[in-house]
Enzyme design. Sequence first.
Site, PDB file in Angstrom:
ATOM      1  N   ASP A  21      -3.324   2.553  -5.754  1.00  0.00           N
ATOM      2  CA  ASP A  21      -2.119   2.468  -4.778  1.00  0.00           C
ATOM      3  C   ASP A  21      -2.064   1.244  -3.940  1.00  0.00           C
ATOM      4  O   ASP A  21      -1.512   1.330  -2.855  1.00  0.00           O
ATOM      5  CB  ASP A  21      -2.308   3.938  -3.985  1.00  0.00           C
ATOM      6  CG  ASP A  21      -3.483   3.918  -3.223  1.00  0.00           C
ATOM      7  OD1 ASP A  21      -4.500   3.118  -3.447  1.00  0.00           O
ATOM      8  OD2 ASP A  21      -3.531   4.848  -2.195  1.00  0.00           O
ATOM      9  N   GLU A  22      -2.628   0.143  -4.366  1.00  0.00           N
ATOM     10  CA  GLU A  22      -2.629  -1.079  -3.556  1.00  0.00           C
ATOM     11  C   GLU A  22      -2.637  -2.179  -4.445  1.00  0.00           C
ATOM     12  O   GLU A  22      -2.941  -2.275  -5.476  1.00  0.00           O
ATOM     13  CB  GLU A  22      -4.129  -1.333  -2.963  1.00  0.00           C
ATOM     14  CG  GLU A  22      -4.287  -0.495  -1.794  1.00  0.00           C
ATOM     15  CD  GLU A  22      -5.650  -0.758  -1.035  1.00  0.00           C
ATOM     16  OE1 GLU A  22      -5.702  -1.036   0.289  1.00  0.00           O
ATOM     17  OE2 GLU A  22      -6.404  -1.349  -1.718  1.00  0.00           O
ATOM     18  N   ASP A  26       0.856  -1.380  -0.053  1.00  0.00           N
ATOM     19  CA  ASP A  26      -0.119   0.175   0.100  1.00  0.00           C
ATOM     20  C   ASP A  26       0.921   1.184   0.148  1.00  0.00           C
ATOM     21  O   ASP A  26       1.779   1.491   0.947  1.00  0.00           O
ATOM     22  CB  ASP A  26      -0.881   0.197   1.392  1.00  0.00           C
ATOM     23  CG  ASP A  26      -1.936   1.021   1.360  1.00  0.00           C
ATOM     24  OD1 ASP A  26      -1.886   1.984   0.445  1.00  0.00           O
ATOM     25  OD2 ASP A  26      -2.954   0.779   1.967  1.00  0.00           O
TER      26      ASP A  26
END
Lengths: 428, 367
Positions: A128-129, A31
Amino acid sequence: MYPARFPAAIRRNPESSVPESPSPRRILLVDCDAFFVQVACLEDPEGAGKAKYLIVGGTPTGRGVVTSASYSARAFGVRAAMPTAHALRLCPEATIVGVPRGVISERSRDVRRALEDLSPIVQAASVDEFYLDLSGTERLFTGETLEASAWRIRQSVLERTQISVSLGGGTRRVIAKLATRCAKPAGVHIVQPGAEDVFLRQLDLADIPGIGPALVEVLRKKGLVRVEDTWPVQIEWLQRWLGDRRGAWLYRRIRGVDSSEVDPHERRKSISAERTFAEDIGDDRELGRRLLKLTGSVASTLREKCFRARTVTVKLRDSDFKTRQHSQTVPEAIESDAAIHEIAKALLFDLRADRRMPVRLLGVGLTGLVGSEDAPQLGLFANSGAGETDRERAVSRTVDELRNRFGRGAVMPGLLVEAKKTPGGPKK
Amino acid sequence: MNFTITRQNLHSGLAAVSASIPSKTTLPVLSNILFEAKEDGVWMSGTDLDVAVRVKVPADVKEAGSLTAPGKKLVEITRELPDQPVEVATRNEQIELKCGRSHFKLNGLPAEEFPTLPEVDFSEGWTVTGKDVNGLIHRTAFAVSTEESRPILNGVLWELRDGSMRMVATNGHRLARMGVPAESKGAPSADFIVPPGALQQVQRLFKDDDSLEVARSGNHLGFRAGSTEVYTRLIEGTYPNYDQVIPRDNDKMATIDKKALESAVRRMAVVASDQTHRIRMKFEPGRVHLNVMTPDLGEGHDEIEVGYDGEELEIGFNANYLLEVLRYMPTDEVQVAFKAPERAATIEPVGEELDYLCLVMPLRLLD
């Protein structure tokens, strides 16, 4: 609140995680720490990069909201989705910058490429993960513990992309996801095989992905707030309170049961867009125009991603914050602006007929996605509710091509051109 | 209400009715079975408001009366009772069961709260055999649509004509149609769209040698044989003109061994896409090639010998639709007929004089 660090009681000797046979799965969730803030700083090192407290989001005038905030600003209570004006009251010294939209996906791709060099299986869960599945790599990394792998991956991503990430790890995706929260910022948190129950039992029910505010409230009325409280409740009672499926789901969920794979080819499940208006809109014609714009936008994304959709959902948030939505599923998947708008229009009409309040937010979602390149199943009965003709499909695809060549504004529905010519005209 | 009944009769009555009780309901009385003790026996009824089942079982009725009591609990208790007469009585809103040394009291609800079952006059209806109706249901109901987007296709079309009857079901992608000669008692022709749930009850409760009375009252249809009755709400609307979509000009015919085709399609289905279940079939004189290619997964190829002497033709199908249709084909060989890759293919049994036809729409082959 999560413990800042893994409690000693459940922290195992890292050496003990050397897998025994059969090997437990080794899942990591990567993350990016305050991703939008990091990207804003990298893009503007002299401006945003030097701000002590940074907020990325909309303007504080009107209804701008916070997209992301630096950890220093978060210490003042600033959170994502909070009105920017309120965030500024909490942290008056903060610098506010707009969302660096153009470069976000570029930076996200950089991180993904770096991860693909480090792990055999990478799945992007969002911009973003990223989930990694390192199962079966134990011998390749000569017995390196999952924690050591995670630190190595963190360092490598930072060197290659200048993006700082946090990693959570465990034997299942849901465990990795929960562990990431304990790792942030710039850390690593691994839940060792066998320690999952202890880890889960110290959490609040609201922390578990999928347990939303409504379910939390129902459970709170039964006296259940923490996973620990709910653990001894028999499945039969949960089913009696919540229904068979939901009760059984909750029973498994709090125990972290999750057999889902890290699948790099996992299909997208929905495409949606929503807009919060600068001022509430009560005029039906104006709402109709906004709907037209939104349906055009989601339909175009749908085609761009080579999908067709079977379910159209329209969501409204009234000025008193009551959120409502209606959906319709059609027998054959559709992709054209005309067909999607026709359904959305009828749904909006129903929603407005139920409750006529000025509208704060309007959204359109498409689900039940099937690949448009997938062999289409031919139907027995022509015009039996499919609601889309070959001509409508061809028109939408031609419009897409024109927009690709001459820009988004090159072709637009007449209604929107008219609204553009008379700004504010249609509003009361 | 007070009656004595054998454990066997009580259990068979409850078992017949309890399957119509909804597993989840917001109306508590629907979880109950209605008991009506009359001079000639005890009637038991259960309903989920769409389908209702009513049966009469012999009992020695000492005192007439009625009450509703929890269906599933009664079934479970009766299953475990010793094989001795059961004395059933009501006390206020409780039902009391005594059997040997076992004694139960269960809370009930007044009979007045139970929904009124439709009143159907069976003297103005049709008489059909259980064998014919069960056969039609078995070979067609599988094709019913389970999606809510076209409610009319959630039912089976039942056409009753002078001298014959026919059932048709489709989900818009594949269709099953079967007809049988049937004696009629002079009742006029009629079309019904019947929910498959009701037909399931009919299949379960009526035997092949039952003579089944069928009658309509308003929007309800009733089935009766002996002391067992099934009532159902009918689906309203006009069924699509299915006859129009059944091709009459399919000129390419292949005769295929059903088992060989079934197992080849099943093998291909393993590698087919989870989304489309697409397989390709290439017919050429004497054989059919089956192919599947799924991006990110792999490919498969198989071939079987068939009786075919037409021109070469390649056609795509959803493997699941083909398998379903083949499962219900009653003969060892089937005839697959088609005309072009984007036209409906028909599948019919070979070797038996049966009015049974299934139709499968192809998947478009994009390349």
